[in-house]
Scaffold this motif. Structure first.
Motif, PDB file in Angstrom:
ATOM      1  N   THR A 434       0.843  -1.190   0.000  1.00  0.00           N
ATOM      2  CA  THR A 434       0.000   0.000   0.000  1.00  0.00           C
ATOM      3  C   THR A 434       0.871   1.230   0.000  1.00  0.00           C
ATOM      4  O   THR A 434       2.079   1.165   0.210  1.00  0.00           O
ATOM      5  CB  THR A 434      -0.885   0.005   1.256  1.00  0.00           C
ATOM      6  N   GLY A 436       1.104   3.563   2.139  1.00  0.00           N
ATOM      7  CA  GLY A 436       1.751   3.837   3.420  1.00  0.00           C
ATOM      8  C   GLY A 436       3.034   3.070   3.598  1.00  0.00           C
ATOM      9  O   GLY A 436       4.005   3.595   4.147  1.00  0.00           O
ATOM     10  N   GLU A 443       6.989   9.397  -3.510  1.00  0.00           N
ATOM     11  CA  GLU A 443       5.541   9.257  -3.589  1.00  0.00           C
ATOM     12  C   GLU A 443       5.000   9.608  -4.968  1.00  0.00           C
ATOM     13  O   GLU A 443       4.137   8.920  -5.517  1.00  0.00           O
ATOM     14  CB  GLU A 443       4.883  10.145  -2.528  1.00  0.00           C
ATOM     15  N   ALA A 462      -6.476   4.068  -6.855  1.00  0.00           N
ATOM     16  CA  ALA A 462      -6.699   4.259  -5.413  1.00  0.00           C
ATOM     17  C   ALA A 462      -6.825   2.920  -4.704  1.00  0.00           C
ATOM     18  O   ALA A 462      -6.298   2.733  -3.597  1.00  0.00           O
ATOM     19  CB  ALA A 462      -7.963   5.102  -5.203  1.00  0.00           C
ATOM     20  N   ILE A 467      -5.716   3.806  -0.817  1.00  0.00           N
ATOM     21  CA  ILE A 467      -6.157   5.117  -0.380  1.00  0.00           C
ATOM     22  C   ILE A 467      -7.491   5.436  -1.040  1.00  0.00           C
ATOM     23  O   ILE A 467      -7.926   4.736  -1.961  1.00  0.00           O
ATOM     24  CB  ILE A 467      -5.129   6.222  -0.740  1.00  0.00           C
ATOM     25  N   SER A 468      -8.159   6.486  -0.565  1.00  0.00           N
ATOM     26  CA  SER A 468      -9.435   6.871  -1.145  1.00  0.00           C
ATOM     27  C   SER A 468      -9.211   7.639  -2.443  1.00  0.00           C
ATOM     28  O   SER A 468      -8.121   8.172  -2.690  1.00  0.00           O
ATOM     29  CB  SER A 468     -10.228   7.742  -0.170  1.00  0.00           C
ATOM     30  N   THR A 471      -8.258  11.245  -1.644  1.00  0.00           N
ATOM     31  CA  THR A 471      -6.840  11.391  -1.302  1.00  0.00           C
ATOM     32  C   THR A 471      -5.975  11.316  -2.546  1.00  0.00           C
ATOM     33  O   THR A 471      -5.033  12.102  -2.722  1.00  0.00           O
ATOM     34  CB  THR A 471      -6.425  10.291  -0.304  1.00  0.00           C
ATOM     35  N   LYS A 475      -3.500  14.239  -4.114  1.00  0.00           N
ATOM     36  CA  LYS A 475      -2.075  14.012  -4.353  1.00  0.00           C
ATOM     37  C   LYS A 475      -1.736  14.219  -5.830  1.00  0.00           C
ATOM     38  O   LYS A 475      -0.666  14.733  -6.161  1.00  0.00           O
ATOM     39  CB  LYS A 475      -1.681  12.607  -3.898  1.00  0.00           C
TER      40      LYS A 475
END
Length: 486
Positions: A434, A436, A443, A462, A467-468, A471, A475
C-alpha cells in the motif's frame, strides 16, 4: 533453408532495388505498387516482412494507417517497417507507438532495418521469430517485451527519446517547439541522462538537419586547446600550429554544435562564447579576421549553472543568456515509470545483436532494477542490460544475471557531488504494498507508475494504493498529475 520473402510497398523502383544488396541475397525481394496487390499476394504467399514507403503520405496519414490496419489484420505475424516523410503525420506516429512497427522517418535507415529484420535469418533464435509473433514474446510469464512501450515524445529522423513520464513528455513537447527555431538551447542533466542523444534529436527535428551535427566535449579538451577547437587558429599562432585550422564554429556550416560540459570553459572563453551566441562573430586564435558562425548552438552541463554563478565560476551574463531556454532532463531514478519499458527495449536490442535466445524473464529482475538508484542513468541501465543478456543461458533471463552491485543496491558516485542518492529501503514482498508501506520511495513516482499501470483509472489506482479516490485526487493535484477523469 528457404529464403524469407520481403515485400516492398512502393512506386519507387530505386528503393526496391536497394534491398537485395542490403540483405546480401539472403531474402527474396518483391515490389508492389498498391496495397491491393500486396494483400492478394498474402492470400497465397504470406511475406515474412513488409517495407511500406509512405513518404508521400496523403490525407494527414489516415489513409496509410488504414492500409497498415488491413495488413496487420490479414498478416498479424508480419514484420512491418514504414518509411515516412521527415514531418511524420501524427496518425502514423500513434500507430507505430501502439504496434510493433519500425518507423523510419525521412529515409530508409539501413542499419535499423537490418537490426529489425535480423531474426528472419536466425531460425534458431526464439527472440522475435516471425513464425510465432511480430513482437518479442516472453513465454512462461505471459509478458510481452513490447508491452507498455515508452512513448516517443520527441522523434527525429533515426531515433526517438522515449518516456512515459507526463512531466518529461511535456518538457520534450516544449523542446520540440524550440528545436524548430534558430535559438540557443541549454540542456541540464546528470551524466548518462541522455543530453547528447537529445541534442542529436534537436538537430534532426530542426531545419538544419541536412547539415553537420558536431559534438564538442569541452571537459575532455585541455583548457588551452578549447579555443583552437572551437574558433580555429592561424598558422604560427602557437608552437604546434603548423597550418591554418578550421574550428568547429565554421566546420558545422549551417548545422548544429553541441558544447557539452560548458562549465569547463574559463571566464575569458565564456566571454567569447557569449559574443558568438549574441552576434555570431569570432576571431580564430592568432588572427585578426572576424568570421561569422552560422551554426545553431546547443549547450549542455551536468551541473546547475546557477550554483556555478554563485561560486564565481560562471559568468552571470552568459548564464542569463543561456537560461532563457533551459531544459532539465530528470535522472532515471526520478522517473521510475520508464525503467521497465527501457529495460525491455534494451533486452530486445541486445538479444538480437548478440544472438541470444530469451524465452522468459524472471520478474525479480525488474524488481531489482526498480529498487536501484541508477547514478549512471539510462547509460548505466543500458550497459547493465547488455551484460545480463550476454550471460543469459537456457532462454531464462534471471535476476542472477545482474551485476552484484545492482542486487545489493551499492550504487557508485554521481558526477555531481551535490547529488544525494536515496537509500533503498527493504520492502517485504509478501506484504501488500500500500502507499503507506511504500512511502519511503518517492511518492510522486509511485502514484505516476500506478496510474500508468491502471490506464489512469483513479478508482483502480486508489484501490491498488490503499487510499481513497479523494486522497488520490489531492495528491495528483499536488504533483501535477492531472489526467482525464475515469
Amino acid at each position: 533453408m528457404t529464403k524469407p520473402l520481403i515485400v516492398v510497398l512502393s512506386n519507387d523502383q530505386l528503393m526496391a532495388s536497394e534491398l537485395p544488396g542490403l540483405f546480401q541475397g539472403r531474402a527474396e525481394i518483391r515490389a508492389y505498387g498498391s496495397s491491393e496487390e500486396l494483400l492478394h499476394l498474402a492470400s497465397t504467399t504470406p511475406p515474412a516482412a513488409i517495407v511500406a514507403d509512405f513518404r508521400n503520405a496523403s490525407s494527414g496519414g489516415h489513409r496509410e494507417v488504414q492500409i497498415l490496419d488491413q495488413i496487420i489484420q490479414r498478416l498479424p505475424a508480419v514484420r512491418l517497417a514504414v518509411v515516412t516523410p521527415v514531418q511524420c503525420p501524427e496518425p502514423l506516429r500513434r500507430r507505430a507507438a501502439t504496434t510493433a512497427i519500425l518507423l523510419l522517418v525521412g529515409r530508409l535507415d539501413r542499419s535499423a532495418l537490418l537490426e529489425a529484420f535480423a531474426p528472419l535469418f536466425s531460425p534458431d533464435s526464439a527472440v522475435m521469430n516471425h513464425h510465432s509473433s511480430a513482437q518479442t514474446t516472453l513465454l512462461g510469464q505471459g509478458l510481452n517485451i513490447a508491452e507498455t512501450p515508452p512513448l516517443g515524445a520527441l522523434m527525429g529522423i533515426s531515433r526517438r527519446f522515449e518516456t512515459n513520464s507526463p512531466q518529461l513528455k511535456q518538457m520534450l513537447a516544449d523542446l520540440e517547439i524550440a528545436a524548430r527555431h534558430d535559438v540557443t538551447i541549454l540542456l541540464i542533466g546528470e551524466t548518462g541522462a541522455g543530453k547528447t542523444f537529445l541534442s542529436r534529436l534537436i538537430h534532426e527535428v530542426s531545419p538544419r538537419r541536412h547539415d553537420p551535427f558536431l559534438p564538442v566535449a569541452c571537459g575532455a579538451l585541455p583548457s588551452d586547446l578549447i579555443e583552437s577547437e572551437l574558433f580555429g587558429h592561424s598558422k604560427g599562432s602557437f608552437t604546434s600550429a603548423h597550418q591554418d585550422k578550421e574550428g568547429k564554429f565554421i566546420a558545422a556550416r549551417r548545422g548544429s554544435i553541441l558544447l557539452d560540459e560548458i562549465d569547463a570553459l574559463r571566464p575569458e572563453q565564456q566571454v567569447k562564447l557569449l559574443r558568438v551566441i549574441e552576434t555570431g562573430e569570432f576571431e580564430p586564435v592568432g588572427s585578426n579576421e572576424t568570421l561569422v558562425c552560422q551554426a545553431r548552438l546547443i549547450v549542455a552541463s551536468n551541473l546547475e549553472l546557477q550554483q556555478l554563478v554563485e561560486a564565481n565560476r560562471f559568468r552571470p551574463d552568459l548564464y542569463y543568456r543561456l537560461n532563457m531556454l533551459k531544459f532539465v532532463i530528470p535522472p532515471l531514478r526520478r522517473r521510475q515509470i520508464d525503467i521497465v519499458p527501457l529495460a525491455k527495449k534494451f533486452i530486445r536490442q541486445f538479444a538480437i545483436r548478440h544472438g541470444v535466445r530469451i524465452e522468459e524473464i524472471d520478474p525479480g529482475l525488474f524488481d531489482s532494477l526498480l529498487e536501484y538508484p541508477w547514478p549512471g542513468n539510462v547509460r548505466e541501465l543500458e550497459h547493465v542490460i547488455q551484460r545480463a543478456v550476454i550471460y543469459c543461458r537456457d532462454g531464462l533471463l534471471a535476476k542472477s544475471h545482474l551485476p552484484s552491485h545492482i542486487l545489493s543496491g551499492n550504487a557508485g558516485p554521481t558526477n555531481d557531488p551535490t547529488v544525494e542518492l536515496p537509500r533503498t529501503p527493504f520492502v517485504d514482498k509478501s506484504i501488500d504494498s500500500t502507499l503507506g508501506r511504500r512511502v519511503a520511495f518517492n511518492e510522486k513516482e509511485i502514484i505516476e507508475q500506478s496510474l500508468f499501470k491502471n490506464s489512469f483509472s483513479r478508482t483502480k489506482t486508489a484501490l491498488e494504493l490503499g487510499i481513497s479516490r479523494v486522497t488520490l485526487y489531492n495528491k495528483m493535484k499536488k504533483y501535477g498529475l492531472q489526467h482525464e477523469k475515469r
